[in-house]
Design an enzyme around this catalytic site. Structure first.
Site, mmCIF file in Angstrom:
data_model
loop_
_atom_site.group_PDB
_atom_site.id
_atom_site.type_symbol
_atom_site.label_atom_id
_atom_site.label_comp_id
_atom_site.label_asym_id
_atom_site.label_seq_id
_atom_site.Cartn_x
_atom_site.Cartn_y
_atom_site.Cartn_z
ATOM 1 N N ALA A 75 0.842 -1.204 0.000
ATOM 2 C CA ALA A 75 0.000 0.000 0.000
ATOM 3 C C ALA A 75 0.869 1.243 0.000
ATOM 4 O O ALA A 75 2.050 1.183 0.336
ATOM 5 C CB ALA A 75 -0.876 0.029 1.248
ATOM 6 N N TYR A 141 -5.584 8.667 3.146
ATOM 7 C CA TYR A 141 -4.908 7.406 3.482
ATOM 8 C C TYR A 141 -5.791 6.555 4.405
ATOM 9 O O TYR A 141 -6.099 5.386 4.112
ATOM 10 C CB TYR A 141 -3.552 7.696 4.140
ATOM 11 C CG TYR A 141 -2.931 6.480 4.766
ATOM 12 C CD1 TYR A 141 -2.582 5.376 3.990
ATOM 13 C CD2 TYR A 141 -2.704 6.416 6.147
ATOM 14 C CE1 TYR A 141 -2.024 4.247 4.574
ATOM 15 C CE2 TYR A 141 -2.140 5.293 6.730
ATOM 16 C CZ TYR A 141 -1.808 4.209 5.938
ATOM 17 O OH TYR A 141 -1.270 3.089 6.518
#
Ligand code: UDP
Length: 336
Positions: A75, A141
């Site tokens: 990620a 995020y």
């Protein structure tokens, strides 16, 4: 445990988890595109450089290595970057993860551990945060990760999968033998930046705000040793493999104790024996004053206990890594 696919296994937390899995003789396969990870950090011979959204490659790996479980770390994780480029975070994190999970589930993988974050809580209250706290991320995020948790939940309503998401608080420290550690490009985390200042690679460490309502005015975070994080993934996998219903799907990983920015600097000065130049700057956007985990369920349900997360061990192990590899993995030459 038979064969585990670890995405993002060349990253900071991923590589320490791979090392822990290999140490207990698990067959580990790593898939990492190396945009932020380091090949040198991968402690298994089974390494594939590629993207989690490359369906063909993911299928091939699962079939070839008879994968029964996945741990999904891959990620993007820089909060400031996510604020500047939310599309990138929704694409790289949310969209690609959903696609990846679809592929692995279609291939018959039933056990999934997902790397989530305390950023899903947003500006939490001034107390240890339990898992049932409302999800209110304040940056893309956190939002991108919260959506993946939700997706896993929805998938589990129609597919026979078992999943656990682990919400990390502040990962820190390095392997005890100093062979792998934290190396982000660019670096934005407090402890590596302090140690780079000790090494003379930075002139000064900025303290983002000293007017918070905390004991010394600086932010408080729950720092958790990367080895304790790695161990939590192994316990999560073990619980997925048991023939028992899961007590819950989402667990915090933190110590339940916090340290201020100033405290971290002072402890680092003490451990390294060097005075660290510091300067007070404005608060960083999106920083809550205090972020501390309530991780009692991880302890009660999975039998997890932090073993290395006292501040001394965190900074000593991080310092050992930084002293030996001041230039990180890119120029991995151990300094004698
Ligand atoms: N911090 C700081 N100076 C820095 C980097 C971080 O004062 O150069 C502070 C930051 O405001 C936060 C804490 O250190 O309160 C931990 O920040 P980090 O980026 O390591 O992790 P985060 O809590 O943002 O996930």
């Amino acid at each position: 445990m038979k064969s585990v696919l670890v995405t993002g296994g060349a990253g900071y937390i991923g590589s320490h988890t791979v090392q822990a899995l290999v140490a207990q003789n698990t067959n580990v396969v790593v898939l990492d595109n190396l945009t932020t990870g380091n090949r040198e950090a991968v402690m298994t011979p089974h390494f594939y450089q590629g993207d989690i959204a490359d369906e063909r490659l993911v299928r091939e790996i699962i079939r070839k290595h008879q994968i029964d479980a996945v741990i999904h770390f891959a990620a993007k994780s820089i909060v400031s970057e996510s604020i500047q480029n939310p599309e990138l975070y929704f694409y790289e994190n949310t969209e690609k993860s959903c696609h990846f999970f679809e592929t692995v589930v279609n291939e018959g993988v039933k056990q999934i551990v997902f790397s989530s974050t305390a950023a899903v809580y947003g500006t939490a209250q001034d107390k240890p945060i339990p898992e049932n706290e409302e999800i209110k991320p304040i940056n893309p995020y956190g939002e991108s990760k919260a959506k993946i948790e939700k997706y896993l939940h929805l998938m589990s309503t129609v597919h026979p999968i078992r999943w656990i998401a682990l919400r990390y608080f502040n990962a820190a420290g390095a392997s005890l033998d100093g062979t792998i550690g934290e190396d982000h490009q660019p670096e934005s985390h407090l402890i590596p930046l302090i140690l780079q200042t000790v090494l003379g690679k930075r002139e000064v460490i900025s303290i983002f705000g000293d007017d918070y309502p905390t004991m010394d005015g600086t932010c408080i975070r729950d720092y958790i040793h990367v080895l304790d994080l790695a161990h939590a993934h192994i316990l999560a996998l073990q619980s997925l493999q048991k023939d028992q219903p899961l007590k819950q799907n989402i667990y915090n990983i933190g110590t339940g104790f916090g340290h201020s920015v100033k405290e971290i600097i002072q402890t680092t000065e003490h451990i390294t024996g060097k005075k660290i130049k510091q300067k007070i700057e404005q608060r960083r956007i999106g920083d809550p004053p205090v972020l501390i985990a309530d991780s009692r369920y991880l302890q009660e349900h999975l039998g997890w206990k932090p073993r290395f997360s006292d501040l001394k061990t965190i900074i000593e192990t991080a310092w050992k890594w930084f002293e030996a590899y001041p230039n990180g993995y890119k120029q991995k030459t151990r300094v004698q």
